[in-house]
Design an enzyme around this catalytic site. Sequence first.
Site, mmCIF file in Angstrom:
data_model
loop_
_atom_site.group_PDB
_atom_site.id
_atom_site.type_symbol
_atom_site.label_atom_id
_atom_site.label_comp_id
_atom_site.label_asym_id
_atom_site.label_seq_id
_atom_site.Cartn_x
_atom_site.Cartn_y
_atom_site.Cartn_z
ATOM 1 N N HIS A 234 3.414 3.262 -8.951
ATOM 2 C CA HIS A 234 3.488 2.166 -9.064
ATOM 3 C C HIS A 234 5.244 1.921 -9.545
ATOM 4 O O HIS A 234 4.986 0.498 -9.110
ATOM 5 C CB HIS A 234 2.358 1.045 -9.952
ATOM 6 C CG HIS A 234 1.073 2.160 -9.300
ATOM 7 N ND1 HIS A 234 0.390 1.426 -8.259
ATOM 8 C CD2 HIS A 234 0.356 2.971 -10.036
ATOM 9 C CE1 HIS A 234 -0.972 2.495 -7.928
ATOM 10 N NE2 HIS A 234 -1.306 2.937 -8.930
ATOM 11 N N ASN B 282 -10.061 -2.396 -7.577
ATOM 12 C CA ASN B 282 -8.679 -1.180 -8.343
ATOM 13 C C ASN B 282 -9.694 -1.438 -10.037
ATOM 14 O O ASN B 282 -9.283 -0.471 -10.510
ATOM 15 C CB ASN B 282 -7.450 -2.661 -8.450
ATOM 16 C CG ASN B 282 -6.863 -2.163 -7.440
ATOM 17 O OD1 ASN B 282 -5.655 -3.114 -6.457
ATOM 18 N ND2 ASN B 282 -7.271 -1.470 -5.928
ATOM 19 N N ASP C 193 0.806 -0.856 0.196
ATOM 20 C CA ASP C 193 0.074 -0.090 -0.464
ATOM 21 C C ASP C 193 0.673 1.473 0.053
ATOM 22 O O ASP C 193 1.932 1.366 0.919
ATOM 23 C CB ASP C 193 -0.321 0.031 1.455
ATOM 24 C CG ASP C 193 -2.188 0.857 0.813
ATOM 25 O OD1 ASP C 193 -2.298 0.872 -0.286
ATOM 26 O OD2 ASP C 193 -2.411 1.525 2.413
ATOM 27 N N SER D 270 -10.075 -7.070 -6.421
ATOM 28 C CA SER D 270 -11.270 -6.163 -7.760
ATOM 29 C C SER D 270 -11.999 -4.876 -7.362
ATOM 30 O O SER D 270 -12.001 -4.154 -8.868
ATOM 31 C CB SER D 270 -11.872 -7.558 -7.246
ATOM 32 O OG SER D 270 -12.409 -7.644 -5.772
#
Length: 236
Positions: A33, A64, A16, A62
């Site tokens: 990312h 996301n 996270d 899911s």
Amino acid sequence: MAASSDNPRHIAIIMDGNGRWAKERGLPRREGHRAGAESVREVVDACKELGVEYLTLYAFSSENWNRPEAEVKALMALLDRFLDERAKDLMRQDVRLQAIGQIERLPASTRKRLDKLISKTADNKSVTLVLALSYGSREEIVSAARSLAADAAAGKIRPEEIDCSVFASRLNTAGIPDPDLLVRTSGELRVSNFLLWQISYSEIVIVKKFWPEFRQGDLFEAVDEYRRRHRRFGAL
């Protein structure tokens, strides 16, 4: 840190803070990312050094899919890049790749890359790296319940035969031991629909650093904390 019998057999990580890391630096979320991909390499190396058998990373939930389309595309492109660029490293390090989640929702090109690398690394034995992709634990549990209900309705199994081990055999993680240690970065105190069944008795360590800042030493510290705890599993 050397391998030890006191080390966890299976570590799961909620990675996270990529977006907040990028925001603090005035960068687009996709850069967070991208930076987080280096942390993946670090923890895989650390697990190999520690002798950890399984590492599960919450790579894409899911939920996301509800993010902006541009960010989702960037995440899929980053996954494609990881699968292409890490193939040689995974083979060199004797790392086996597996994936859990609603893999069918991934783009066809990504699924092809993923299937190819899973097949290529199938005989590796050092560490099993499990990527949770398009994964949601509630969805996983509902799917397992539906599977058992269908078998019961068809007379393939009696309701009284369904116990915890039978139920676990219908989960995405069938054949994988439950995590001993769950690590969450960014300081958040929630499990975010991740391995809800499997982490019932996991030790939880919260790390304040954002995921792109997480390095081998941080995992070693989390394992040290794990070693200091006495796991009771509901007993005295």
